[in-house]
Design an enzyme around this catalytic site. Structure first.
Site, PDB file in Angstrom:
ATOM      1  NE  ARG A  68       5.127 -10.456   3.011  1.00 30.96           N
ATOM      2  CZ  ARG A  68       5.555 -10.175   1.812  1.00 30.96           C
ATOM      3  NH1 ARG A  68       6.328  -9.150   1.616  1.00 30.96           N
ATOM      4  NH2 ARG A  68       5.187 -10.911   0.799  1.00 30.96           N
ATOM      5  NE  ARG A 107      18.069  16.083   0.102  1.00 37.06           N
ATOM      6  CZ  ARG A 107      18.832  16.636   1.043  1.00 37.06           C
ATOM      7  NH1 ARG A 107      20.070  16.248   1.200  1.00 37.06           N
ATOM      8  NH2 ARG A 107      18.359  17.561   1.845  1.00 37.06           N
ATOM      9  N   PRO A 160       0.812  -1.219   0.000  1.00 37.08           N
ATOM     10  CG  PRO A 160      -0.757  -1.560   1.675  1.00 37.08           C
ATOM     11  CD  PRO A 160       0.547  -2.054   1.170  1.00 37.08           C
ATOM     12  CD  GLU A 161       3.994   2.386  -3.754  1.00 35.23           C
ATOM     13  OE1 GLU A 161       4.179   3.488  -4.302  1.00 35.23           O
ATOM     14  OE2 GLU A 161       4.472   1.331  -4.191  1.00 35.23           O
TER      15      GLU A 161
END
Length: 286
Positions: A108, A150, A2-3
């Site tokens: 899980r 970054r 799930p995102e």
DNA sequence: AGTGGCTCCTGGCGGC
DNA sequence: TGCCGCCAGGAGCCAC
């Protein structure tokens, strides 16, 4: 897994079902689901009505008239509403005043539940969480500021919830494909135009994911047990060796930050070429 | 500080 | 045919 689009799908399905309902019972069958005890969770939630459901990144927020429940589905978490008999032993179950149930199933066991007192606690809870990619605040300028300096690969940058909230492995790979950016490219090397493409790709990919009711490559189902359909239109994720839908080149897989990462080596070149150089190379004149 | 690596957890699958 | 061992990955934690 799930995102943002999957959590948003759950939120949209659950909101009309839960709003206005009173919590009459909360059973915790797996104590590891929360740092708080069942008694603590019940103390906050019992007798309270659900006011509304919100989402922040991959977190689902259940606002009670007083107090807030926060759920993270992590890898395999499922919120199932009124599905007797319960498919698997739920880690926690909430019962409402009309006799309906909300079960949290999670093979899980990475998912988590928190009970917070008020908005101030919620704000503190999300203090480190990055920008909401589907909010007006997610401008190209904002993304450029986040990318600036970054050295981490773009893929790792997108998975870092402290920068942008809600993007996970699937939508990161799909957005990078859509933007034509190589996942190993240092985030800070992306220029203004690349940042613009990436912002647009992220928004389009996430919105498409929501429109398709999420991706069900793993165990994702909505609260009624229905699968999403984004997996049917994936361009790169878990398509290793299959032809790119745009150019036919076999999709490649590398590991970035311990995560399987899928990309088209032709559509997502390591160094972005200018139009002139790209054309010259395609004609074999370089 | 920023970045990479390890850990949790278990069903599913590859390999012999 | 059966079983063993490895893999997936979100996010917290630790080490460099």
């Amino acid at each position: 897994m799930p995102e943002l689009p999957e959590v948003e799908t759950v939120r949209r399905r659950l909101e009309p079902a839960l709003t206005g309902r009173r919590i009459v019972a909360l059973t915790v069958a797996d104590a590891t689901v929360s740092a708080q005890t069942g008694a603590e969770l019940r103390h906050l939630a019992l007798g309270r009505d659900v006011a509304r459901l919100r989402r922040r990144g991959k977190y689902l927020i259940v606002d009670l008239e007083e107090g807030i429940l926060v759920v993270h589905l992590r890898m395999t978490g499922q919120l199932l509403f009124e599905r007797p008999p319960t498919p698997r032993r739920p880690r926690f179950t909430i019962e409402f005043d009309d006799g309906s149930f909300l079960h949290f199933c999670d093979v899980r066991r990475f998912g988590r539940l928190w009970a917070l007192r008020d908005e101030a606690e919620l704000e503190h809870f999300f203090a480190e969480l990055g920008v909401e990619p589907l909010s007006p605040g997610f401008s190209t300028a904002r993304l450029r500021a986040l990318l600036d300096g970054r050295r981490a690969p773009l893929k790792a940058f997108l998975l870092d919830q402290r920068r942008i909230a809600g993007v996970g492995n699937i939508y990161a790979d799909e957005a990078l494909f859509r933007a034509g950016l190589h996942p190993l490219r240092p985030a800070g090397s992306v220029g203004p135009r690349g940042a613009g493409r990436l912002r647009e790709a992220l928004v389009e990919t996430l919105e498409l994911g929501i429109a398709q009711a999420g991706t069900s490559v793993d165990s994702f189902v909505d609260p009624e047990g229905a699968s999403g359909s984004f997996q049917e239109i994936l361009n790169v994720y878990q398509r290793t060796g299959e032809p790119c839908r745009r150019c036919g080149t076999p999709i490649q897989r590398v590991v970035v930050g311990g995560r399987g990462t899928h990309f088209c080596p032709r559509c997502q070149p390591k160094r972005r070429m200018g139009r002139h150089a790209a054309g010259a190379k395609a004609r074999g004149t370089t």
